[in-house]
Scaffold this active site. Structure first.
Site, short mmCIF file in Angstrom:
data_model
loop_
_atom_site.label_atom_id
_atom_site.label_comp_id
_atom_site.label_asym_id
_atom_site.label_seq_id
_atom_site.Cartn_x
_atom_site.Cartn_y
_atom_site.Cartn_z
N SER A 157 0.84 -1.20 0.00
CA SER A 157 0.00 0.00 0.00
C SER A 157 0.88 1.26 0.00
O SER A 157 1.68 1.44 -0.92
CB SER A 157 -0.96 -0.03 1.19
OG SER A 157 -1.95 0.95 1.07
N ASP A 176 -9.61 -3.37 -6.35
CA ASP A 176 -9.09 -2.78 -5.11
C ASP A 176 -9.97 -1.60 -4.71
O ASP A 176 -10.09 -0.63 -5.45
CB ASP A 176 -7.64 -2.32 -5.33
CG ASP A 176 -6.94 -1.95 -4.03
OD1 ASP A 176 -7.60 -1.38 -3.14
OD2 ASP A 176 -5.74 -2.22 -3.90
N HIS A 189 -8.01 -5.12 -1.32
CA HIS A 189 -6.82 -4.37 -0.95
C HIS A 189 -5.98 -5.17 0.03
O HIS A 189 -6.36 -5.37 1.19
CB HIS A 189 -7.20 -3.02 -0.33
CG HIS A 189 -6.04 -2.13 -0.06
ND1 HIS A 189 -5.28 -1.58 -1.07
CD2 HIS A 189 -5.49 -1.69 1.10
CE1 HIS A 189 -4.32 -0.83 -0.55
NE2 HIS A 189 -4.42 -0.89 0.77
#
Length: 562
Positions: A237, A363, A392
């Site tokens: 991320s 996502d 995600h």
């Protein structure tokens, strides 16, 4: 005329009355069934379920889409041999929604039991953050006493993990990655962000989406402490954004053999607009904002002095928090300026080491619209793998959702890369920071399930504790190597041998000379040039005397001709 209009109204009212009477004759259970069906259809579409699609495809999953340069050696030599990247990803049937997967990962995730060993890293600006280690010996059950002198020669690969926003080593997906990697015989170190993992912020610097300094310092420090161990890095991320930005900034001058970026936001400006576009995305925006506010609450004293505390408390989105906190601490002119400056998409073309990027089209946090497809295709060092589903950082697989697909893909990619000739080697010397390591050489701090255990200096009390050394033997050896470099000669076998009172020079072992030169130039650059300068100055008198002896007769010859 009025009577006709009145009759038409009465007829309409009578018709509506008949319709209502007809609806009243329908059993209540039918309405309840209709409402439940409507609710199911609404939730199915709102949460983007794909269960029926999986049923129609007989639960075979969707193929992984790969984007790469046709002349890429990384693809042909490494990625092409990875079975998972050329297979199909099938999400866990009862988690067949990106939102359900992402939520399940954050609230449960089924992480394995992990006991970290913590060391503190002291940055040059006074900041402190935690490095949580998981040794392969801790997982495999063959813990042995580790000595600092032996660590220098350890060739066990090390995986460095950069967590996401407000995540640390206690996050479920980090534990999945750490345990799975350590189980393969590698050592893992999680580089927690400043202010996370139970460590207070000790300077005026906070981490942000583009803060690469801590990553650079940790990697260089680990490379000095473990010079023979190949280093691999995984960013997740926001950590993936930091990783790609760092790789683009430093190019080939990084001591990293390979890297993987998982679910990177790529373009923060596009991501900030995406996360507040739809109602479901706004839930994530609000949830992440609450996490950032809780992070700020832990360090309220500093944020009250460096940022707008009232604005932080009133923030209702990530953009609000960045406006009242991140941009002020980082000294950016505006939020958009911060997003543009810290986005990693602009650095993709400058990445010079093997890099695998994994993203999911569904996502819910980092949109596929920000993925730099063309830039990844233009760079021969990058392979982009995109799945249709995964959420995600989730990518759960199997009926029990006990494993993450991307974790297995990362380990497979690094395993093939480690056995190939395509691992990156640093072209230039790492920056010299000083003879002392930035890592606190005190005893390990045991961390279990995110909780810090008591510190003990007794090495026999636990295999997770290491006794403090007065000085790192590696650093002592490094200082000695530099001081003795001027008098050492290459240990080449049979370079000079004497026979019958005469000296005969034999052919030197070229490999030994080459190895000696490489070791010499791995020292501090200033020391190398200083040795060269001393050697030139020292040999000038001898060179002058030799030249004078050689040309003395020629210099006297004109006088004799006269």
């Amino acid at each position: 005329m009025a009577d006709t209009f009145s009759d038409s109204i009465d007829a309409s009212a009578h018709a509506f009355k008949l319709i209502l009477q007809g609806f009243a004759l329908i059993p209540i259970i039918h309405y309840e069934i209709a409402f439940v069906c409507f609710l199911i259809v609404f939730i199915y579409n709102f949460l983007e379920f794909h269960f029926f699609h999986d049923v129609l495809t007989l639960f075979r999953g969707s193929p992984v889409s790969l984007t790469y340069n046709s002349a890429s050696e990384i693809y042909h030599g490494v990625a092409s041999k990875c079975r998972l990247l050329h297979g199909r990803y099938m999400a866990t049937p009862w988690l067949s929604s990106p939102h359900i997967q992402t939520t399940f990962l954050n609230f449960h995730g089924r992480p394995p039991a992990v006991n970290y060993r913590r060391k503190l890293f002291h940055a040059s600006d006074g900041g402190t953050f935690a490095l949580d280690w998981l040794k392969s010996s801790d997982v495999l059950g063959d813990s042995t006493c580790e000595e600092s002198a032996a660590l220098r020669h350890d060739k066990t690969p090390i995986l460095i993990v950069i967590p996401g926003l407000t995540s640390d080593s206690s996050s479920a997906y980090i534990k999945h990655l750490a345990y799975s990697t350590a189980e393969r015989g590698w050592d893992v170190v999680v580089c927690n962000h400043r202010g996370l993992g139970g460590i207070s912020v000790t300077s005026d610097c906070f981490y942000n989406a583009g803060w690469t300094k801590d990553t650079r310092d940790v990697i260089n420090d680990l490379h000095r402490e473990y010079p023979n161990a190949p280093l691999f890095v995984v960013g997740t991320s926001i950590g993936a954004n930091i990783l790609v930005k760092y790789l683009g900034e430093d190019g080939e001058d990084v001591p990293i053999a390979g890297a993987v970026a998982i679910c990177s936001p790529w373009d923060l400006l596009i991501g900030s607009k995406f996360i507040c576009r739809r109602t479901v995305q706004k839930f994530y925006d609000r949830a992440l904002t609450v996490g950032l506010q809780e992070y700020a609450q832990l360090h309220q004293t500093l944020y009250s002095r460096l940022a707008d505390w009232d604005g932080i408390v009133k923030s209702r989105s990530i953009r609000d928090f960045d406006n009242y906190a991140t941009r002020l601490v980082g000294k950016f002119e505006s939020v958009d300026a911060y997003y543009r400056h810290c986005s990693s998409a602009q650095y993709v073309t400058k990445v010079a080491i093997p890099l695998l990027c994994i993203s999911a089209l569904d996502d819910p946090v980092c949109t596929w619209e920000a993925i730099p497809w063309d830039e990844c295709r233009a760079n021969k060092n990058i392979v982009l793998a995109v799945t249709r589903h995964g959420g995600h950082l989730a990518f759960f697989e199997g009926l029990t959702a006990s494993t993450l697909w991307w974790v297995r893909a990362v380990n497979e990619f690094f395993g093939v890369l480690h056995c190939s000739p395509f691992m990156h080697t640093q072209k230039k010397n790492p920056p010299h920071i000083g003879p002392e390591s930035s890592v606190d050489q005190g005893p390990y701090v045991n961390v279990s399930n995110g909780m810090v255990a008591a510190i003990t200096k007794d090495p026999s009390s636990s295999t997770d504790n290491v006794k403090l050394n007065d000085q790192d033997p590696f650093e002592r050896q490094k200082v000695n190597d530099e001081s003795d470099a001027a008098v050492r000669v290459p240990d080449a076998k049979n370079i000079v041998s004497r026979s019958s009172g005469q000296t005969s020079v034999k052919v030197a072992d070229l490999n030994s000379i080459k190895k000696w030169l490489e070791q010499l130039f791995q020292q501090n650059k200033r020391s190398t040039w200083m040795l060269t300068y001393i050697a030139v100055i020292s040999t000038l008198p001898f060179m002058g005397a030799t030249l004078y002896m050689l040309f003395r007769k020629k210099l006297k010859q004109p006088k004799s001709l006269k």
